[in-house]
Motif scaffolding. Structure first.
Motif, short mmCIF file in Angstrom:
data_model
loop_
_atom_site.label_atom_id
_atom_site.label_comp_id
_atom_site.label_asym_id
_atom_site.label_seq_id
_atom_site.Cartn_x
_atom_site.Cartn_y
_atom_site.Cartn_z
N PHE A 47 -3.20 -2.82 -3.07
CA PHE A 47 -2.89 -1.57 -2.61
C PHE A 47 -1.44 -1.27 -2.76
CE2 PHE A 47 -3.74 1.87 1.35
CZ PHE A 47 -3.29 2.63 0.35
N CYS A 48 -1.07 -0.47 -3.96
CA CYS A 48 0.28 0.06 -4.48
C CYS A 48 0.86 1.12 -3.87
CB CYS A 48 0.45 0.19 -5.95
SG CYS A 48 -0.47 0.90 -6.92
N ASP A 49 1.85 1.34 -4.25
CA ASP A 49 2.17 2.77 -3.59
C ASP A 49 1.37 4.06 -4.14
OD1 ASP A 49 3.81 1.17 -1.85
OD2 ASP A 49 5.66 1.17 -2.75
N THR A 50 1.43 3.86 -5.09
CA THR A 50 0.85 5.26 -6.06
C THR A 50 -0.58 5.72 -5.60
OG1 THR A 50 0.26 4.13 -7.90
CG2 THR A 50 2.10 4.57 -8.25
N ASP A 51 -0.91 4.61 -4.56
CA ASP A 51 -2.32 4.67 -4.62
C ASP A 51 -2.55 6.43 -3.39
OD1 ASP A 51 -3.42 2.92 -6.42
OD2 ASP A 51 -3.78 1.75 -4.32
N ASP A 52 -3.01 6.84 -2.82
CA ASP A 52 -3.54 7.60 -1.66
C ASP A 52 -3.70 7.10 -0.37
OD1 ASP A 52 -3.44 9.98 -3.10
OD2 ASP A 52 -5.24 10.57 -3.66
N LEU A 53 -2.87 7.04 0.52
CA LEU A 53 -2.71 6.05 1.64
C LEU A 53 -3.53 5.88 2.59
CD1 LEU A 53 -0.74 4.94 3.93
CD2 LEU A 53 -0.19 7.13 4.86
N TYR A 54 -4.76 7.37 2.87
CA TYR A 54 -5.15 6.97 3.45
C TYR A 54 -7.02 6.68 3.12
CZ TYR A 54 -3.25 9.48 7.65
OH TYR A 54 -2.50 9.38 9.05
N PRO A 55 -7.01 7.53 1.34
CA PRO A 55 -8.11 6.83 1.37
C PRO A 55 -8.42 4.94 1.24
CG PRO A 55 -8.03 8.92 0.09
CD PRO A 55 -6.74 8.15 1.27
N GLY A 56 -6.88 4.91 0.98
CA GLY A 56 -6.42 3.37 0.32
C GLY A 56 -7.21 2.44 1.30
N VAL A 57 -6.11 3.06 2.39
CA VAL A 57 -6.28 2.31 3.73
C VAL A 57 -7.91 1.78 3.79
CG1 VAL A 57 -6.11 2.35 6.15
CG2 VAL A 57 -4.21 2.66 4.89
N GLN A 58 -8.84 3.14 4.05
CA GLN A 58 -10.25 2.92 4.53
C GLN A 58 -10.46 1.88 2.96
OE1 GLN A 58 -9.85 5.15 7.68
NE2 GLN A 58 -11.62 3.83 7.11
N ARG A 59 -10.21 1.99 2.20
CA ARG A 59 -11.38 0.49 1.04
C ARG A 59 -10.77 -0.42 1.63
NH1 ARG A 59 -8.63 -1.54 -2.77
NH2 ARG A 59 -7.04 -0.73 -2.37
N VAL A 60 -9.90 -0.66 2.00
CA VAL A 60 -9.16 -2.09 1.71
C VAL A 60 -10.09 -2.23 3.76
CG1 VAL A 60 -7.64 -3.49 2.99
CG2 VAL A 60 -7.02 -1.63 0.82
N ALA A 61 -10.43 -1.85 4.56
CA ALA A 61 -10.86 -2.24 5.98
C ALA A 61 -12.29 -1.87 5.88
CB ALA A 61 -10.84 -0.24 6.83
N ARG A 62 -13.05 -1.45 4.51
CA ARG A 62 -14.46 -1.48 3.95
C ARG A 62 -13.82 -3.17 3.73
NH1 ARG A 62 -13.97 4.08 3.10
NH2 ARG A 62 -14.31 3.12 0.30
N GLU A 63 -13.68 -3.43 2.87
CA GLU A 63 -13.69 -4.69 2.18
C GLU A 63 -13.09 -5.62 3.36
OE1 GLU A 63 -14.16 -8.02 0.25
OE2 GLU A 63 -14.34 -5.51 -0.62
N MET A 64 -12.58 -5.31 4.65
CA MET A 64 -12.47 -6.68 5.14
C MET A 64 -14.47 -6.78 6.23
SD MET A 64 -9.26 -8.00 5.59
CE MET A 64 -8.31 -8.06 4.82
N VAL A 65 -14.78 -4.64 6.36
CA VAL A 65 -15.62 -5.40 7.00
C VAL A 65 -17.37 -5.81 6.03
CG1 VAL A 65 -17.37 -3.48 7.60
CG2 VAL A 65 -15.26 -3.19 8.37
#
Length: 306
Positions: A47-65
């Motif tokens: 997750f880098c600073d140029t990524d869109d915040l909310y779509p990026g957060v949901q992407r990482v959350a889905r990976e944990m799921v």
């Protein structure tokens, strides 16, 4: 979350950590633990600073799921000001609401670490696995995250220098290193290559040394000369001073007990019990020289000289 404050070091929670590893094996079973042989890969939670915040957060959350195989769970993640790094509302599901500290809006590289802890809470909640008390339950969560392949992110989020510090989770950096080293011994997977924090690597090295020491405790044949000599002295004491109950010398993990009257080991024979170096289940074997023992919980085969 230690943010600029002092970071606790050492192993103040070690006994709880060991109990947590044992509880994982007992609740999940050896076969289920083996399904977590591959850790969360860095590329999937980058997750880098140029990524869109909310779509990026949901992407990482889905990976944990996905990592925890929670197909019927949906993580809804938001941000707010708080003292702790994150919080999850544990309910019946399938939706779980996770709140992240506002600081993660500008420290996005550590969002994966925060979500690793919170999604592990959900996983343990669904397993109905918990420890009494908030402190011990949080230690269980950190230990489970590290042992099941997501918690290396929590250690990598540890950074400390003369001017600032940051640490996520309830375990000390060295305790995280210890659990990750225990995992590495089981799955032959070295997380050190993923660390971006030099402080995390040093903590892992310290924990790895302690984890290796677990496999060199008497009566295991891998024990060193000093440990074998101490064990022989303690064994003679136990044999010469018959006691109806167990006797545990101070400062060592093994203890001696007399054989039960109806056992096949003979009157006056001793048994020695010690923790399995993999899952910390106590194993009891007769005191009769070379013995091969198999842990009934994690299936580790142990060579002993009793």
């Amino acid at each position: 979350m230690a943010d600029g404050g002092p970071v606790e070091h050492g192993y103040p929670h070690l006994e709880t950590v060991r109990a947590a590893i044992n509880a994982l094996y007992k609740r999940l079973s050896y076969d289920t633990v083996q399904t977590f042989a591959t850790s969360v890969p860095p590329v999937d939670v980058a997750f880098c600073d140029t990524d869109d915040l909310y779509p990026g957060v949901q992407r990482v959350a889905r990976e944990m799921v996905r990592h925890y195989r929670l197909p019927n769970a949906r993580m809804i993640v938001g941000f707010r000001e708080m003292t702790h790094a994150a919080n999850v509302e544990l309910a019946a599901g399938p939706e779980y609401f996770i709140e992240l500290n506002d600081r993660f809006r500008s420290h996005r590289r550590d969002i994966g670490a925060a979500l690793a802890h919170e999604v592990t809470h959900v996983y343990l909640h669904r397993l109905d696995l918990s420890f009494p008390g908030t402190r011990d339950n949080e230690i269980l969560t950190d230990t489970a995250a590290a042992y099941l392949g997501a918690g290396w992110l929590l250690l990598d989020a540890y950074r400390e220098d003369a001017a600032s510090s940051q640490k996520l989770g309830y375990l000390t950096p060295e305790e995280f290193g210890y659990v990750l080293a225990k995992r590495a011994l089981v799955f032959d997977e070295d997380p050190a290559i993923w660390f971006t924090s030099p402080q995390a690597y040093r903590a892992y090295a310290a924990g790895r040394e302690l984890a290796a020491r677990d496999s060199r405790q008497p009566p295991l044949t891998a024990a060193g000369w000093a440990g074998r000599r101490r064990y022989a002295r303690d064994r003679r004491h136990a044999q010469d001073h018959h006691s109806p109950g167990a006797w545990q010398p101070g400062g060592v993990p093994y203890r001696f007990t007399p054989a039960t009257p109806d056992s096949t080991e003979g009157h006056g024979r001793l048994r020695v019990s010690f923790p399995c170096p993999t899952c910390h289940q106590r194993i009891r074997v007769p005191v009769r020289g070379r013995v091969r023992a198999r842990c009934g919980v994690c299936r580790t085969v142990l060579e002993c000289d009793t």
